[in-house]
Write a protein that holds these residues in place. Structure first.
Motif, short mmCIF file in Angstrom:
data_model
loop_
_atom_site.label_atom_id
_atom_site.label_comp_id
_atom_site.label_asym_id
_atom_site.label_seq_id
_atom_site.Cartn_x
_atom_site.Cartn_y
_atom_site.Cartn_z
N LYS A 3 100.58 100.46 -57.42
CA LYS A 3 99.56 99.94 -58.32
C LYS A 3 99.58 98.42 -58.37
N GLY A 4 100.70 97.82 -58.11
CA GLY A 4 100.81 96.37 -58.18
C GLY A 4 100.30 95.66 -56.93
N MET A 5 100.13 96.38 -55.82
CA MET A 5 99.67 95.74 -54.58
C MET A 5 98.15 95.64 -54.58
N LYS A 6 97.68 94.54 -54.13
CA LYS A 6 96.26 94.30 -54.06
C LYS A 6 95.85 94.23 -52.59
N MET A 7 94.76 94.88 -52.24
CA MET A 7 94.29 94.85 -50.85
C MET A 7 93.39 93.65 -50.65
N HIS A 8 93.56 92.98 -49.53
CA HIS A 8 92.74 91.83 -49.19
C HIS A 8 91.90 92.17 -47.97
N SER A 9 90.73 91.65 -47.94
CA SER A 9 89.83 91.88 -46.82
C SER A 9 90.22 90.96 -45.67
N ILE A 10 90.13 91.50 -44.47
CA ILE A 10 90.41 90.67 -43.30
C ILE A 10 89.11 90.20 -42.65
N ALA A 11 87.97 90.52 -43.28
CA ALA A 11 86.68 90.11 -42.75
C ALA A 11 86.54 88.60 -42.83
N THR A 12 85.80 88.05 -41.88
CA THR A 12 85.59 86.60 -41.87
C THR A 12 84.48 86.24 -42.85
N PRO A 13 84.53 85.03 -43.38
CA PRO A 13 83.47 84.59 -44.29
C PRO A 13 82.12 84.51 -43.58
N ARG A 14 81.06 84.54 -44.34
CA ARG A 14 79.69 84.53 -43.80
C ARG A 14 79.42 83.28 -42.96
N LEU A 20 79.88 81.65 -35.39
CA LEU A 20 80.32 82.38 -34.20
C LEU A 20 79.13 82.96 -33.44
N VAL A 21 78.15 83.51 -34.15
CA VAL A 21 76.95 84.05 -33.51
C VAL A 21 76.18 82.93 -32.82
N LEU A 22 76.01 81.80 -33.49
CA LEU A 22 75.30 80.67 -32.89
C LEU A 22 76.01 80.15 -31.65
N ALA A 23 77.32 80.01 -31.71
CA ALA A 23 78.08 79.55 -30.55
C ALA A 23 77.97 80.53 -29.38
N THR A 24 77.99 81.82 -29.67
CA THR A 24 77.85 82.83 -28.63
C THR A 24 76.48 82.78 -27.98
N LEU A 25 75.43 82.63 -28.79
CA LEU A 25 74.08 82.55 -28.25
C LEU A 25 73.90 81.32 -27.37
N LEU A 26 74.39 80.19 -27.82
CA LEU A 26 74.26 78.97 -27.03
C LEU A 26 75.04 79.05 -25.73
N GLY A 55 71.93 89.59 -32.84
CA GLY A 55 72.68 88.82 -33.85
C GLY A 55 72.02 88.86 -35.21
N ILE A 56 70.72 88.69 -35.24
CA ILE A 56 70.00 88.74 -36.52
C ILE A 56 70.07 90.14 -37.12
N GLY A 57 69.89 91.16 -36.28
CA GLY A 57 69.94 92.54 -36.77
C GLY A 57 71.31 92.90 -37.30
N ALA A 58 72.35 92.44 -36.63
CA ALA A 58 73.72 92.73 -37.09
C ALA A 58 74.01 92.05 -38.42
N LEU A 59 73.56 90.80 -38.55
CA LEU A 59 73.79 90.09 -39.81
C LEU A 59 72.97 90.68 -40.95
#
Length: 101
Positions: A3-14, A20-26, A55-59
């Motif tokens: 109960k004392g452990m808190k889960m943190h998200s490993i997802a990257t910020p928006r 990353l999407v812009l760099a990949t497209l370019l 990229g737009i659809g995924a976002l």
């Protein structure tokens, strides 16, 4: 789980996702800048449009496969049409009697 452990998200910020999407497209579009025939332009436009649509659809959909593939298809079709329509016209150079693009 404790109960004392808190889960943190490993997802990257928006912001990081967008960058990353812009760099990949370019990066993916760099080899396509030297295309001059209508077929090359249509192919390059389709690739760029498909990547942009995906990229737009995924976002926009949060990574769902259906909307991502649908927007990729629409982007690829639009990019191919625009790419073929904006290809430079060949001109005839009289002295050497060749067509140049």
């Amino acid at each position: 789980m404790n109960k004392g452990m808190k889960m943190h998200s490993i997802a990257t910020p928006r912001r990081v996702k967008k960058a990353l999407v812009l760099a990949t497209l370019l990066t993916a579009s760099m080899p396509l800048y030297g295309c001059y025939t209508p077929a090359e332009r249509a192919l390059g436009g389709g690739v760029i449009g498909g990547l942009g649509g995906a990229g737009i659809g995924a976002l926009a959909s949060g990574g769902l496969a259906g909307p991502t593939l649908a927007t990729a298809a629409v982007g690829a079709a639009g990019g191919a049409i625009i790419g073929a329509a904006t290809a430079p016209r060949p001109y005839y150079y009289r002295r050497h009697r060749h067509y140049y693009y």
